[in-house]
Design a protein around this motif. Sequence first.
Motif, PDB file in Angstrom:
ATOM      1  N   SER A   1       0.867  -1.181   0.000  1.00  0.00           N
ATOM      2  CA  SER A   1       0.000   0.000   0.000  1.00  0.00           C
ATOM      3  C   SER A   1       0.903   1.231   0.000  1.00  0.00           C
ATOM      4  O   SER A   1       2.053   1.178   0.450  1.00  0.00           O
ATOM      5  N   ILE A   2       0.368   2.342  -0.498  1.00  0.00           N
ATOM      6  CA  ILE A   2       1.122   3.591  -0.538  1.00  0.00           C
ATOM      7  C   ILE A   2       0.135   4.741  -0.636  1.00  0.00           C
ATOM      8  O   ILE A   2      -0.939   4.601  -1.240  1.00  0.00           O
TER       9      ILE A   2
ATOM     10  N   LYS B   1       3.935   8.620  -0.345  1.00  0.00           N
ATOM     11  CA  LYS B   1       4.552   8.411   0.967  1.00  0.00           C
ATOM     12  C   LYS B   1       3.901   7.230   1.697  1.00  0.00           C
ATOM     13  O   LYS B   1       2.865   6.730   1.292  1.00  0.00           O
ATOM     14  N   ASN B   2       4.545   6.830   2.802  1.00  0.00           N
ATOM     15  CA  ASN B   2       4.010   5.792   3.704  1.00  0.00           C
ATOM     16  C   ASN B   2       3.766   4.452   3.007  1.00  0.00           C
ATOM     17  O   ASN B   2       2.730   3.803   3.181  1.00  0.00           O
ATOM     18  N   LYS B   3       4.747   4.032   2.223  1.00  0.00           N
ATOM     19  CA  LYS B   3       4.646   2.715   1.589  1.00  0.00           C
ATOM     20  C   LYS B   3       4.747   1.619   2.641  1.00  0.00           C
ATOM     21  O   LYS B   3       5.553   1.701   3.570  1.00  0.00           O
ATOM     22  N   GLN B   4       3.905   0.575   2.497  1.00  0.00           N
ATOM     23  CA  GLN B   4       3.895  -0.514   3.464  1.00  0.00           C
ATOM     24  C   GLN B   4       3.719  -1.846   2.754  1.00  0.00           C
ATOM     25  O   GLN B   4       2.873  -1.992   1.873  1.00  0.00           O
ATOM     26  N   LYS B   5       4.539  -2.817   3.145  1.00  0.00           N
ATOM     27  CA  LYS B   5       4.408  -4.159   2.606  1.00  0.00           C
ATOM     28  C   LYS B   5       3.320  -4.909   3.363  1.00  0.00           C
ATOM     29  O   LYS B   5       3.302  -4.914   4.591  1.00  0.00           O
ATOM     30  N   LEU B   6       2.400  -5.552   2.619  1.00  0.00           N
ATOM     31  CA  LEU B   6       1.258  -6.218   3.240  1.00  0.00           C
ATOM     32  C   LEU B   6       1.321  -7.740   3.117  1.00  0.00           C
ATOM     33  O   LEU B   6       0.514  -8.438   3.728  1.00  0.00           O
ATOM     34  N   SER B   7       2.249  -8.257   2.330  1.00  0.00           N
ATOM     35  CA  SER B   7       2.397  -9.705   2.188  1.00  0.00           C
ATOM     36  C   SER B   7       3.592 -10.165   3.004  1.00  0.00           C
ATOM     37  O   SER B   7       4.573  -9.439   3.157  1.00  0.00           O
ATOM     38  N   ASP B   8       3.512 -11.381   3.547  1.00  0.00           N
ATOM     39  CA  ASP B   8       4.538 -11.890   4.451  1.00  0.00           C
ATOM     40  C   ASP B   8       5.550 -12.799   3.777  1.00  0.00           C
ATOM     41  O   ASP B   8       6.743 -12.731   4.049  1.00  0.00           O
TER      42      ASP B   8
END
Length: 721
Positions: A396-397, A402-409
């Motif tokens: 997500s971003i 800004k504030n990019k985040q990985k959501l898969s493990d």
Amino acid sequence: MKHLNLTLLFCIIATQIGVAQRQIQQEEIWNGTFRTKVMQSVNSMEKSNQYTRIERIAKDQQEINLYNFETLEKAKTIFSTSAFQNIKSIDTYVFDHKEEQILIGTNSTSIFRRSALADFYLYNPTKNTLVKVADHKIMEPTFSNDGTKIAYAYQNNLYVYDVASQKTQQITNDGKKNHIINGISDWVYEEEFSIVRMFDWNKDGDKLAYVKFDETDVPEYSMDIYGTGLYPTQDKFKYPKAGEKNSLVSIHIFDLKSGKTEKVNLSEFNDFYIPRIKWTNDSKYLSAQVINRHQNDLKIFFIDGTTLDKKLILNEKDKAYVDVNTLTFLDNNDFVWQSERDGYNHLYYYNKEGKLVNQITKGNWEVTNYYGIDAKNKKLYYQSVEEGSIYRGIYSIDLNGKNKQKLSDNLGTNNAIFSPNFQQFINIYSSNKTAPTYTLKNSKSGKVVKEILNNKELENKLVDYNLPTKEFIQIPTVNGLQLNAWVMKPKDFDPSKKYPVFMYQYSGPGSQQVADKWNDSNDYWHAMLTQKGYIVVTVDGRGTGFKGADFKKVTQNQLGRYEVDDQIIAAKYLGTQSYVDTNRIGIWGWSYGGFMSSNVLLQGNDVFKMAIAVAPVINWRYYDSIYTERYMTTPQENAKGYDDNSPITHAEKLKGRYLLIHGTADDNVHVQNAMAMIESLVQKNKDFDWLIYPDKNHGISGGNTRLQLYTKMTNFILNNL
């Protein structure tokens, strides 16, 4: 001493047990033995935080069931075939925008790769009524935004069905096979722009825009259909080959209130394509993409649906070609666009006037799927190769980048289906070692809420087969470039022995075969070959995708040069390994991969002992205009590029064993390719094998066809490699 002997004996037995394998049978690959469980036809519901899916309850009963995204609990059954004898199976379904009605398609008849005719019924869950939209099969029925009307195509014309009155109005009258098509793409658009429906409702439901194809002057291709009758029949359809005439395209807007149709003025363009039309969120404006024949200059217009005035919103250019993408509009008509302008495929944010606000994603990696935007929180969700080009992760971003985040493990391949409010998503994960698993995740944190479905049963079944795993490696080529590859070795691999190597590839522009994901049917076949003592290798050479535009577009104007070089270089590299028998290296491929395997055997005749080519392009002059010219321009402009790397040009070089396979009803890569190659080899007095499948298309399937095909290929490998 006795203890030592027992220990040694135990180790030997354990080793033997460790490599024990149940042999894969060809029938198992094609009869569903290794089929994975999937969530079929999942559709997110716009008006509620729910999703629907088709489920088979019994052999002769299917249901469309509604589930809650937060709990995964079944809310209710919306439709069941048991209640309506007219519908034996649900082939496709779609809700209207208000989610109060459903169009259900059944008895589908395929036309080409993506197109089909079907009987469509309109179902009202509240009233429990089922009404057939037309008394014949139709194409692409689509609700107006308010659900009061349904537009569809039939015999190259467009119609509008009124839900309340159950009356139908014909919108166009000039549709004629092999001449005029209204609202449905021609063959080459369907195949290469991946689109069938070329009409769209505006938001108010009072205007219907569509593209008209005039294919009168497009050259015609004919296929003999042998069937079972005394005489064959013939199928004729328009197919523009490289450098030949394309359909003349135009945009038209039908006004339901006045009953009049107006044509948009595109007279400033000559020999062009219209790959996409889509009404914006402002009911007044239609977006249209126009691209030149070379496909390196794309213009996006906003067209006033009343005055037909158009405004240039975006102009995307590239020295090679521009990929066609679909615009995603925000509520205020700002939009998100994908582009390779910085060398990698990324997301860009534009305002409704066409001004670039900001680049959303950046880096030496590519966005591989865009899932949408949570407009309330201005947050986008996408898939990318940030962890390496063979992997897929979910991120997500914020709209401002800004504030990019990985959501898969997990490292491997992750896909996603997001809830309508973007609070949850279904993560579909697989890898080379893990069969597809479906889990519900929180969109903010990426944390797992609940497992939905797994394939542990299949994984447990495969334990007895003790399948080889893919080793992901990199192979060096020119200028320090590293090529992604995987290697599959026999489970009893002994590095002191010499093994034959069988290579598999596709190699087409932007493609990928080396990816960390679960097995397909070819993987099981390749695993079976390792059980027979072969090492199987796949290499993605230059021209393949997800490693940046320069890596992908290096093959421009000379398809079959660098890709062939890389397969030969890779084979030579493998030959330096102590366990490889350099006299027993083979290769195979399908379609573009068949073009490649043919070329590699001929141009690398001192390296390769044998090759199999299934449904290959033999000369790009025989292939369609949109695909071929995107990478080669026209034969009139680039004759050398077309001819230098045609297998026909190198037929004299054949030394190894060659098996050529094709279907006579291949509407995509015509059997003409195989016939041209056969004639060339015959005139060069070359010994080779060939196999022709009557009435089979590009997929060469149906009944026992795949089983027989792969059995033939297996025997050819065993006898010649």
